[in-house]
Design a protein around this motif. Structure first.
Motif, PDB file in Angstrom:
ATOM      1  N   TYR A  57       0.886  -1.270   0.101  1.00 31.06           N
ATOM      2  CA  TYR A  57       0.115   0.092  -0.068  1.00 31.06           C
ATOM      3  C   TYR A  57       0.899   1.406  -0.003  1.00 31.06           C
ATOM      4  CZ  TYR A  57       1.217  -0.104   4.884  1.00 31.06           C
ATOM      5  OH  TYR A  57       1.862  -0.455   6.329  1.00 31.06           O
ATOM      6  N   GLN A  58       0.096   2.274  -0.364  1.00 29.92           N
ATOM      7  CA  GLN A  58       1.058   3.540  -0.228  1.00 29.92           C
ATOM      8  C   GLN A  58       0.423   4.212   0.951  1.00 29.92           C
ATOM      9  OE1 GLN A  58      -0.845   2.878  -3.354  1.00 29.92           O
ATOM     10  NE2 GLN A  58       1.014   1.599  -3.544  1.00 29.92           N
ATOM     11  N   GLY A  59       1.376   5.218   1.594  1.00 30.31           N
ATOM     12  CA  GLY A  59       0.939   6.043   2.626  1.00 30.31           C
ATOM     13  C   GLY A  59       1.776   5.540   3.896  1.00 30.31           C
ATOM     14  N   LYS A  60       0.970   5.614   5.231  1.00 34.22           N
ATOM     15  CA  LYS A  60       1.575   5.137   6.420  1.00 34.22           C
ATOM     16  C   LYS A  60       0.699   4.404   7.285  1.00 34.22           C
ATOM     17  CE  LYS A  60       5.136   7.092   9.891  1.00 34.22           C
ATOM     18  NZ  LYS A  60       5.795   8.077  10.074  1.00 34.22           N
ATOM     19  N   TYR A  61       1.092   3.424   8.018  1.00 32.78           N
ATOM     20  CA  TYR A  61       0.388   2.974   8.870  1.00 32.78           C
ATOM     21  C   TYR A  61       1.309   2.394  10.128  1.00 32.78           C
ATOM     22  CZ  TYR A  61      -1.510  -1.349  11.532  1.00 32.78           C
ATOM     23  OH  TYR A  61      -1.870  -2.116  12.594  1.00 32.78           O
ATOM     24  N   GLU A  62       0.929   3.255  11.293  1.00 31.98           N
ATOM     25  CA  GLU A  62       1.832   3.173  12.325  1.00 31.98           C
ATOM     26  C   GLU A  62       0.920   2.296  13.454  1.00 31.98           C
ATOM     27  OE1 GLU A  62       3.554   6.888  13.927  1.00 31.98           O
ATOM     28  OE2 GLU A  62       2.409   7.589  12.237  1.00 31.98           O
ATOM     29  N   LEU A  63       1.637   1.092  14.198  1.00 25.70           N
ATOM     30  CA  LEU A  63       1.063   0.484  15.120  1.00 25.70           C
ATOM     31  C   LEU A  63       2.046   0.550  16.242  1.00 25.70           C
ATOM     32  CD1 LEU A  63      -0.684  -2.023  15.971  1.00 25.70           C
ATOM     33  CD2 LEU A  63       0.923  -3.549  14.946  1.00 25.70           C
ATOM     34  N   PHE A  64       1.438   0.936  17.553  1.00 29.82           N
ATOM     35  CA  PHE A  64       2.000   1.369  18.469  1.00 29.82           C
ATOM     36  C   PHE A  64       3.003   2.417  18.642  1.00 29.82           C
ATOM     37  CE2 PHE A  64       0.520  -3.101  19.193  1.00 29.82           C
ATOM     38  CZ  PHE A  64      -0.500  -3.039  19.993  1.00 29.82           C
ATOM     39  N   GLY A  65       2.958   3.295  17.661  1.00 25.72           N
ATOM     40  CA  GLY A  65       3.794   4.316  17.247  1.00 25.72           C
ATOM     41  C   GLY A  65       4.959   4.174  16.530  1.00 25.72           C
ATOM     42  N   VAL A  66       4.913   2.866  15.702  1.00 26.44           N
ATOM     43  CA  VAL A  66       5.909   2.493  14.888  1.00 26.44           C
ATOM     44  C   VAL A  66       5.559   2.118  13.504  1.00 26.44           C
ATOM     45  CG1 VAL A  66       7.746   0.841  14.445  1.00 26.44           C
ATOM     46  CG2 VAL A  66       7.038   1.576  16.634  1.00 26.44           C
ATOM     47  N   ASP A  67       5.999   2.993  12.415  1.00 27.05           N
ATOM     48  CA  ASP A  67       5.797   2.534  11.166  1.00 27.05           C
ATOM     49  C   ASP A  67       5.957   1.158  10.911  1.00 27.05           C
ATOM     50  OD1 ASP A  67       5.425   2.302   8.444  1.00 27.05           O
ATOM     51  OD2 ASP A  67       6.768   3.873   7.970  1.00 27.05           O
ATOM     52  N   SER A  68       4.579   0.422  10.559  1.00 25.58           N
ATOM     53  CA  SER A  68       4.647  -1.101  10.583  1.00 25.58           C
ATOM     54  C   SER A  68       5.477  -1.494   9.280  1.00 25.58           C
ATOM     55  CB  SER A  68       3.157  -1.247  10.045  1.00 25.58           C
ATOM     56  OG  SER A  68       2.616  -0.913   8.736  1.00 25.58           O
ATOM     57  N   LYS A  69       5.676  -0.766   8.398  1.00 24.00           N
ATOM     58  CA  LYS A  69       6.694  -1.292   7.383  1.00 24.00           C
ATOM     59  C   LYS A  69       8.153  -1.613   7.904  1.00 24.00           C
ATOM     60  CE  LYS A  69       4.288  -0.116   3.134  1.00 24.00           C
ATOM     61  NZ  LYS A  69       4.243   0.529   1.668  1.00 24.00           N
ATOM     62  N   THR A  70       8.294  -1.032   8.855  1.00 18.39           N
ATOM     63  CA  THR A  70       9.818  -1.154   9.571  1.00 18.39           C
ATOM     64  C   THR A  70       9.650  -2.570  10.457  1.00 18.39           C
ATOM     65  OG1 THR A  70       9.572  -0.151  11.590  1.00 18.39           O
ATOM     66  CG2 THR A  70      10.191   1.215   9.515  1.00 18.39           C
ATOM     67  N   TYR A  71       8.667  -3.206  10.615  1.00 16.97           N
ATOM     68  CA  TYR A  71       8.751  -4.304  11.611  1.00 16.97           C
ATOM     69  C   TYR A  71       8.936  -5.487  10.507  1.00 16.97           C
ATOM     70  CZ  TYR A  71       5.647  -2.192  15.236  1.00 16.97           C
ATOM     71  OH  TYR A  71       5.207  -1.475  16.286  1.00 16.97           O
ATOM     72  N   LYS A  72      10.095  -6.310  11.036  1.00 14.00           N
ATOM     73  CA  LYS A  72      10.436  -7.411  10.363  1.00 14.00           C
ATOM     74  C   LYS A  72       9.484  -8.678  10.740  1.00 14.00           C
ATOM     75  CE  LYS A  72      15.173  -6.083  10.510  1.00 14.00           C
ATOM     76  NZ  LYS A  72      15.125  -5.620   8.993  1.00 14.00           N
TER      77      LYS A  72
END
Length: 255
Positions: free
Chosen positions: A55-70
């Motif tokens: 997707y485009q844009g940003k989704y933050e989960l618990f204050g963290v950009d979800s795309k940075t989660y491994k």
């Protein structure tokens, strides 16, 4: 807890979510998203649960950009902090109710029995899931999600397969659990759920509108359908599962 900024999701030439921005921070609240079938509700839920990153844009989960989660981060989040109850339950039919909960994580019997009792399932703990009703399976799936006291529980059409069990009854269980401090986010086209909601959203034409907040006692101005809404009042577990599955199959073959 959950924040979306300019989120856009497309399938080919079709835009499912169009520049969506909203956030959810209220613990012990029941958030309900309505919308027509095919409007994108399940797509949004899959993004929330980390099953869709395209997707485009940003989704933050618990204050963290979800795309940075491994992947390992998502595994931990789905074990500890965010759970999902799927529309088809994702239960092991050849195992008992108790075994389905036991195999979902490293939980003590005391906690499992407490959940079973709160869901009125304790007397059925040794019953095979394949033999119980849709409403009972829904309660097992919800009970499994509640184990470990996650911060967020996502539900996909929780009243879609109840086999005659009323929406009121299943929502009573959800409200009881919600009051323990868990944030619930439900997607549904069942309007009878809305009277239980603390916050209601509407997904329409790729946009999400907040249409109601319980504390305000009135619908918000940006609702596209005011009158319609107003009228609605671990390793050992893998080994154990494999062993039990093989044993049950062998028993069926030779008995």
């Amino acid at each position: 807890m959950l924040k979306f900024s300019n989120l856009t999701k497309t399938f080919g030439d079709k835009t499912i979510l169009n520049n969506v921005s909203f956030q959810i921070n209220n613990p012990a609240h029941l958030h309900v998203l309505t919308g027509e079938s095919g409007s994108g509700k399940t797509t949004l839920l899959n993004i929330m649960f980390g099953l869709d990153h395209d997707y485009q844009g940003k989704y933050e989960l618990f204050g963290v950009d979800s795309k940075t989660y491994k992947n390992k981060n998502w595994d931990h989040l789905r074990t500890e902090d965010i759970k999902m109850v799927f529309q088809d339950f994702k239960l092991f039919d050849q195992l008992t109710i108790y075994e389905n909960l036991y195999l979902s994580g490293d939980f003590e019997d005391e906690e499992i029995y407490s959940i079973l009792e709160s869901m009125d399932l304790l007397s059925l703990k040794n019953e095979y899931v394949k033999n119980i009703s849709g409403g009972q399976k829904q309660r097992v799936a919800i009970g499994r999600a509640v184990l470990g006291s996650p911060k967020i529980i996502l539900l996909d059409e929780p009243t879609g397969n109840l086999d005659g069990m009323t929406t009121d009854k299943i929502m009573e269980y959800i409200i009881k659990i919600k009051n323990k401090g868990i944030l619930f986010f439900i997607i549904t086209h069942d309007h009878s759920i809305l009277e239980y909601a603390d916050v209601i959203y509407k997904l329409e034409n790729g946009k999400i509108y907040e249409t109601y907040q319980k504390n305000e006692n009135e619908l918000l101005e940006n609702s596209p359908n005011l009158e319609k809404v107003k009228n609605i009042k671990t390793k050992k577990h893998i080994f154990t599962y494999t062993f039990l599955s093989m044993f049950r199959k062998k028993k069926r073959l030779f008995c």
